[in-house]
Design a protein around this motif. Structure first.
Motif, mmCIF file in Angstrom:
data_model
loop_
_atom_site.group_PDB
_atom_site.id
_atom_site.type_symbol
_atom_site.label_atom_id
_atom_site.label_comp_id
_atom_site.label_asym_id
_atom_site.label_seq_id
_atom_site.Cartn_x
_atom_site.Cartn_y
_atom_site.Cartn_z
ATOM 1 N N VAL A 1 0.831 -1.207 0.000
ATOM 2 C CA VAL A 1 0.000 0.000 0.000
ATOM 3 C C VAL A 1 0.868 1.261 0.000
ATOM 4 N N CYS A 2 1.884 1.280 0.853
ATOM 5 C CA CYS A 2 2.689 2.494 0.988
ATOM 6 C C CYS A 2 3.576 2.717 -0.224
ATOM 7 N N LEU A 3 4.093 1.634 -0.779
ATOM 8 C CA LEU A 3 4.925 1.787 -1.977
ATOM 9 C C LEU A 3 4.071 2.324 -3.133
ATOM 10 N N ALA A 4 2.857 1.778 -3.260
ATOM 11 C CA ALA A 4 1.962 2.236 -4.323
ATOM 12 C C ALA A 4 1.619 3.712 -4.129
ATOM 13 N N LEU A 5 1.286 4.079 -2.888
ATOM 14 C CA LEU A 5 0.959 5.479 -2.599
ATOM 15 C C LEU A 5 2.143 6.392 -2.935
ATOM 16 N N ALA A 6 3.322 5.972 -2.494
ATOM 17 C CA ALA A 6 4.508 6.804 -2.713
ATOM 18 C C ALA A 6 4.787 6.964 -4.202
ATOM 19 N N CYS A 7 4.600 5.873 -4.976
ATOM 20 C CA CYS A 7 4.811 5.958 -6.424
ATOM 21 C C CYS A 7 3.818 6.925 -7.051
ATOM 22 N N LEU A 8 2.544 6.823 -6.617
ATOM 23 C CA LEU A 8 1.514 7.697 -7.164
ATOM 24 C C LEU A 8 1.829 9.161 -6.889
ATOM 25 N N ILE A 9 2.414 9.421 -5.726
ATOM 26 C CA ILE A 9 2.726 10.803 -5.373
ATOM 27 C C ILE A 9 4.003 11.265 -6.072
ATOM 28 N N ALA A 10 5.063 10.451 -5.962
ATOM 29 C CA ALA A 10 6.393 10.938 -6.348
ATOM 30 C C ALA A 10 6.661 10.851 -7.848
#
Lengths: 225, 240
Positions: free
Chosen positions: B36-45
């Motif tokens: 979840v966090c890796l996906a979120l971070a990718c979506l943001i960064a």
């Protein structure tokens, strides 16, 4: 108005905390500094010969870098836990873990630095009668200093941050204060320790930048010219 | 060695694998947080870094964010977030994980876009490609290896941070280690560490395999020479 006690009201920023616990903060900071310094120093002492060996025997370079990457992948808490049965509860656990992490960065950068030395320069030095040892210390090492120092800065800054995880065995420097502050939700203690930790990282980075400036006078004169 | 056989015994005891404190549940939490966090971070960064890299703006931010990320102890941020948000929720862990995954993603994606072969980019521009065609059809495929290195680096970082989250009361496999410390059972500490290290290496391996499989230029790229990373390289790893 009666003076409000910020320790009782559990404020984030608390002068009273700094006054009453200054010895605790000093002890933790001193532990943090020596654990970091010893780890990076040992890391540098090991990384240098490893990089030289990997350069001399090319086929070793791949496996050495691969092993370093594998070590770097292991999370810090697991690394310290795996070293626990080897050393027992002692600073050696944290220091060994941190040395292994810093090796990854240092070996890579020392190798890259040595590789960046132009072949012409090496040839010229050999032509002037430089032996291999003098070539290394008088020519190659100074020329690869920028890469080496870049690696040293990265290794030092991340080691400062990683030392906090050593709190799991009570050798985490300022991390100890963060860890013991969790149960009592001691905001001032955790925030103060965190801020000092970041300050140490920044100070170390600036210090190493200064060392690099002092060690590479030619880089300055070139810019000025 | 005693600790090794102890850890082996611990891992072989099925009682340690089931229940809320069991390995399966903790592993599930760990993988869940990681994904979840890796996906979120990718979506943001990634979108930000890719657009900035395409435009050639904000380089100082994209590169320096990694230096900041290295200097800030993950453990400290986890505890501070927990104090600020209360320990009852997963939010402190999720936010910290995303926060520390962003720097390697940003830096690598930005530099990857900037370092896409300028000659190729100029040639494409000369052929009349528009900005977005240039970005999606030229720069992105060329930047893929470095972007993916950032994703891999971020994944390793997230696994490591999720482990430390246990020290601040969060879930995940790190909990097995901290519980072992609390109960002073070295075998459990070592067993937990083996599980965490194994998960981290497995994830690194999966991402390495994906790098090879997904690389759009795989068949066309000439083999790269040299394996050492230059000092200025963005690929310098994040903190474990």
């Amino acid at each position: 108005m009666a003076k409000r006690n910020c320790l009782v009201s559990n404020d984030w920023i608390c002068g009273e905390y700094l006054r009453t616990r200054s010895h605790e903060l000093t002890d933790a900071t001193v532990q943090h500094l020596w654990i970091t310094a010893v780890s990076v120093a040992i890391g540098l002492l090991i990384a240098f010969p490893v990089a030289l060996v990997a350069r001399r025997w090319r086929p070793l370079a791949g496996p050495v870098l691969g092993l370093a990457t594998v070590l770097y992948t292991v999370p810090s808490l697991a690394m310290f836990s795996l070293l626990l049965p080897v050393f027992g509860i002692s600073p050696a656990v944290v220091i060994t873990g941190l040395v292994l992490y810093s090796l990854t960065i240092l070996v890579r950068n020392i190798m890259a630095g040595l590789e960046s030395v132009p072949e012409d320069v090496r040839e010229a030095a050999r032509g002037m009668g430089y032996g291999p040892l003098r070539l290394l210390f008088a020519v190659e090492l100074p020329l690869s200093l920028p890469a080496l120092m870049a690696g040293l800065r990265i290794a030092t800054v991340s080691t400062v941050a990683l030392t906090t995880v050593g709190a799991i065995i009570n050798y985490g420097g300022l991390g100890n204060l963060i860890y013991t502050g969790i149960d009592t939700i001691f905001k001032a203690q955790v925030l103060t320790a965190s801020v000092i930790c970041v300050a140490i990282a920044i100070a170390a980075d600036v210090l190493l930048l200064g060392v690099q400036w002092l060690l590479t006078p030619w880089a300055r004169s070139r810019k000025a010219a | 060695m005693n600790a090794v056989s102890g850890a082996w015994d611990w891992l072989n005891d099925s009682a340690n694998w089931n229940g809320t404190d069991g390995v399966w549940h903790r592993l599930g939490e760990h993988v869940y947080f990681t994904v979840v966090c890796l996906a979120l971070a990718c979506l943001i960064a990634l979108p930000i870094a890719i657009v900035l890299g395409h435009l050639g703006k904000g380089g100082a931010l994209a590169v320096n964010i990694s230096n900041v990320g290295r200097a800030v102890p993950t453990f400290a941020i986890l505890v501070l977030l927990m104090f600020a948000m209360g320990s009852g929720t997963d939010w402190p862990t999720i936010i910290a994980l995303v926060l520390f995954a962003v720097p390697p993603l940003m830096t690598n994606a930005y530099v990857g876009m900037r370092e896409a072969d300028r000659d190729v980019v100029e040639a494409a521009r000369g052929m009349g490609m528009t900005g977005s065609q240039l970005m999606f059809r030229i720069e992105l495929p060329l930047a893929f290896p470095l972007i993916w290195t950032g994703v891999r680096s971020a994944a390793v970082q997230v696994v490591a941070t999720a482990t430390i989250a246990a020290m601040a009361g969060g879930g995940g496999l790190g909990r097995i280690i901290t519980a072992g410390f609390n109960r002073q059972i070295t075998a459990q500490v070592v067993a937990g560490a083996v599980l965490v290290a194994g998960l981290a290496l497995l994830i690194e391996g999966i991402f390495m395999a994906l790098q090879w499989l997904l690389d759009p230029m795989r068949r066309r790229r000439r083999p790269r020479s040299g394996s050492a990373v230059p000092a200025s390289s963005p690929a310098t790893p994040a903190t474990p």
